[in-house]
Scaffold this motif. Structure first.
Motif, PDB file in Angstrom:
ATOM      1  N   ALA A 254     115.802  26.415  44.473  1.00  0.00           N
ATOM      2  CA  ALA A 254     116.438  27.748  44.437  1.00  0.00           C
ATOM      3  C   ALA A 254     116.817  28.094  43.054  1.00  0.00           C
ATOM      4  O   ALA A 254     116.968  29.105  42.667  1.00  0.00           O
ATOM      5  N   LEU A 255     117.655  26.764  42.561  1.00  0.00           N
ATOM      6  CA  LEU A 255     118.267  27.038  40.977  1.00  0.00           C
ATOM      7  C   LEU A 255     117.397  27.255  40.073  1.00  0.00           C
ATOM      8  O   LEU A 255     117.477  27.965  39.042  1.00  0.00           O
ATOM      9  N   VAL A 256     116.228  26.470  40.157  1.00  0.00           N
ATOM     10  CA  VAL A 256     114.984  26.802  39.178  1.00  0.00           C
ATOM     11  C   VAL A 256     114.651  28.110  39.097  1.00  0.00           C
ATOM     12  O   VAL A 256     114.210  28.796  38.007  1.00  0.00           O
ATOM     13  N   LEU A 257     114.340  28.556  40.500  1.00  0.00           N
ATOM     14  CA  LEU A 257     113.839  30.056  40.795  1.00  0.00           C
ATOM     15  C   LEU A 257     114.669  31.086  40.098  1.00  0.00           C
ATOM     16  O   LEU A 257     114.235  32.240  39.487  1.00  0.00           O
ATOM     17  N   PHE A 258     116.044  30.931  40.354  1.00  0.00           N
ATOM     18  CA  PHE A 258     117.237  31.795  40.012  1.00  0.00           C
ATOM     19  C   PHE A 258     117.113  31.725  38.467  1.00  0.00           C
ATOM     20  O   PHE A 258     117.250  32.757  37.893  1.00  0.00           O
TER      21      PHE A 258
ATOM     22  N   LEU B 104     118.301  34.628  35.361  1.00  0.00           N
ATOM     23  CA  LEU B 104     119.049  34.126  34.262  1.00  0.00           C
ATOM     24  C   LEU B 104     118.134  34.588  33.061  1.00  0.00           C
ATOM     25  O   LEU B 104     118.830  34.967  32.090  1.00  0.00           O
ATOM     26  N   ALA B 105     116.984  33.815  33.098  1.00  0.00           N
ATOM     27  CA  ALA B 105     116.087  34.082  31.823  1.00  0.00           C
ATOM     28  C   ALA B 105     115.979  35.443  31.469  1.00  0.00           C
ATOM     29  O   ALA B 105     116.181  35.760  30.184  1.00  0.00           O
ATOM     30  N   PRO B 106     115.462  36.424  32.473  1.00  0.00           N
ATOM     31  CA  PRO B 106     115.051  37.723  31.883  1.00  0.00           C
ATOM     32  C   PRO B 106     116.352  38.449  31.605  1.00  0.00           C
ATOM     33  O   PRO B 106     116.309  39.240  30.453  1.00  0.00           O
ATOM     34  N   ILE B 107     117.408  38.165  31.980  1.00  0.00           N
ATOM     35  CA  ILE B 107     118.852  38.669  31.405  1.00  0.00           C
ATOM     36  C   ILE B 107     119.120  38.356  30.213  1.00  0.00           C
ATOM     37  O   ILE B 107     119.363  39.151  29.191  1.00  0.00           O
ATOM     38  N   ALA B 108     118.908  37.007  29.797  1.00  0.00           N
ATOM     39  CA  ALA B 108     119.070  36.373  28.450  1.00  0.00           C
ATOM     40  C   ALA B 108     117.878  36.967  27.522  1.00  0.00           C
ATOM     41  O   ALA B 108     118.504  37.527  26.374  1.00  0.00           O
ATOM     42  N   LEU B 109     116.837  37.195  27.766  1.00  0.00           N
ATOM     43  CA  LEU B 109     115.803  37.611  27.146  1.00  0.00           C
ATOM     44  C   LEU B 109     116.031  39.249  26.635  1.00  0.00           C
ATOM     45  O   LEU B 109     116.035  39.501  25.399  1.00  0.00           O
ATOM     46  N   ALA B 110     116.617  39.895  27.784  1.00  0.00           N
ATOM     47  CA  ALA B 110     116.710  41.486  27.339  1.00  0.00           C
ATOM     48  C   ALA B 110     117.904  41.616  26.499  1.00  0.00           C
ATOM     49  O   ALA B 110     117.862  42.439  25.632  1.00  0.00           O
ATOM     50  N   ALA B 111     118.921  40.638  26.577  1.00  0.00           N
ATOM     51  CA  ALA B 111     120.287  40.801  25.782  1.00  0.00           C
ATOM     52  C   ALA B 111     119.589  40.503  24.254  1.00  0.00           C
ATOM     53  O   ALA B 111     120.122  40.890  23.271  1.00  0.00           O
ATOM     54  N   TYR B 112     118.939  39.503  24.269  1.00  0.00           N
ATOM     55  CA  TYR B 112     118.319  38.936  22.777  1.00  0.00           C
ATOM     56  C   TYR B 112     117.450  40.036  22.362  1.00  0.00           C
ATOM     57  O   TYR B 112     117.765  40.425  21.113  1.00  0.00           O
ATOM     58  N   THR B 113     116.454  40.553  22.866  1.00  0.00           N
ATOM     59  CA  THR B 113     115.600  41.527  22.387  1.00  0.00           C
ATOM     60  C   THR B 113     116.397  42.994  21.977  1.00  0.00           C
ATOM     61  O   THR B 113     115.792  43.725  21.301  1.00  0.00           O
ATOM     62  N   SER B 114     117.415  43.229  22.668  1.00  0.00           N
ATOM     63  CA  SER B 114     118.155  44.262  22.530  1.00  0.00           C
ATOM     64  C   SER B 114     118.799  44.351  21.138  1.00  0.00           C
ATOM     65  O   SER B 114     119.301  45.625  20.863  1.00  0.00           O
TER      66      SER B 114
END
Length: 332
Positions: free
Chosen positions: A46-50, A55-65
């Motif tokens: 569950a932690l890997v899927l979460f 978490l990874a999409p949130i970090a990627l969106a913050a980076y690309t913004s």
């Protein structure tokens, strides 16, 4: 011979025998290690899927913004810092999205949720066909947002729509309108569709909460001379507090992230008059290939939702969460 001195002390008691089942130090450590391994094996998937899906999409969106990027050509290279956020809060369309989102939240809290609560109280009474009415009122929630949007696109059509035909039949032709095609009526039309779609869900929540209230409390209030209104105000409504607070939370978060119905009904038109933050994000990200700016909008949406959720839980749902934790602790 000298006799030994007599003392008042009783003879020392023998050491109690060790229990055979008592675990030694190494055995306890092995048991704790086994429990830790078991917990890790259950939590890790569950932690890997979460991490991968949240978490990874949130970090990627913050980076690309922080870049000016069209989504092509590998990783973004054109660093612009906070320019996307500066542009966003100077954009009248985005500021309009905030105002329209706030309007939907206010209308939901003032009209949709009280309507759902009233119907729940009505359908909790003994009446003929009660199960049928519950099914009919809950049925719209089962439909997908796309089906609902297509259905109301036909109902609210300016020419052959059912709404205008009914108004013309009953002699109210002056109220006919191009519901979804006029800036003055599109938001109320959108809210009408939202209410039809989601009021059944909140009604079921309130109905379940009402049925969890013991009947003895209402009977005791009636013996003390309380009428139906006083019973509802002083007994039912306070005990429905946790359910109402959850309903309000879901309604606000849903209004902030509203996308499907708006996109199918109006695609944000006419002239951005029904656009929401999610629709604006989709427009810039997938229609105009401005991934950096769309990512900035998604980050702001996330922060608004997160701040509201944390503040709401801290100041509004605090007693509910503390009660749940206390109950869980008592059951251990």
């Amino acid at each position: 011979m000298t006799r030994p001195a007599l003392t008042d002390r009783p003879p020392a008691a023998p050491d109690p025998p060790r229990r055979a089942g008592r675990a030694s130090g190494p055995s306890r450590r092995r048991r704790r290690l086994g429990v830790l391994v078991t917990i890790t094996l259950f939590v890790l998937p569950a932690l890997v899927l979460f991490t991968l899906l949240v978490l990874a999409p949130i970090a990627l969106a913050a980076y690309t913004s922080l870049f000016k990027w069209n989504g092509l050509g590998g990783l973004p290279q054109n660093w612009i810092g906070l320019d996307n956020y500066t542009r966003m809060f100077a954009d009248e369309v985005f500021l309009g999205d905030l105002r329209r989102g706030g309007l939907l939240i206010v209308l939901s809290l003032v009209i949709q949720l009280p309507l759902s609560l009233g119907l729940a109280m009505l359908l909790n009474q003994k009446m003929r066909g009660r199960a049928f009415y519950r099914l009919v009122f809950f049925a719209p929630y089962v439909l997908s947002e796309v089906i609902t949007g297509v259905l109301f696109t036909m109902i609210l059509s300016p020419e052959a729509g059912l709404a205008n035909q009914i108004l013309g039949t009953v002699g109210l032709s002056g109220l006919q309108s191009s519901w979804l095609a006029e800036p003055d009526t599109v938001m109320m039309s959108l809210f009408l569709v939202m209410t039809w779609k989601y009021f059944g869900f909140h009604m079921i929540l309130y109905l379940a909460g009402r049925q969890g209230i013991p009947k003895e409390l209402g009977e005791a209030a009636a013996i003390d001379g309380a009428g139906p209104w006083k019973q509802f105000r002083h007994v039912t409504l306070p005990l429905l507090g946790p359910t109402i607070r959850i309903s309000v939370f879901l309604s606000v978060i849903g209004a902030i992230q509203l996308f499907d119905l708006v996109w199918v009904l109006t695609a944000g038109g006419p002239i951005h008059s029904s656009e929401t933050m999610a629709v604006t994000m989709f427009q810039f990200g997938f229609k105009r290939s401005q991934i950096g700016y769309a990512s900035a909008i998604s980050v702001v949406m996330f922060l608004i939702s997160l701040i509201f959720a944390l503040a709401y839980q801290r100041f509004v749902m605090r007693r509910d969460t503390q009660g749940a934790i206390t109950t869980m602790g008592d059951q251990r």
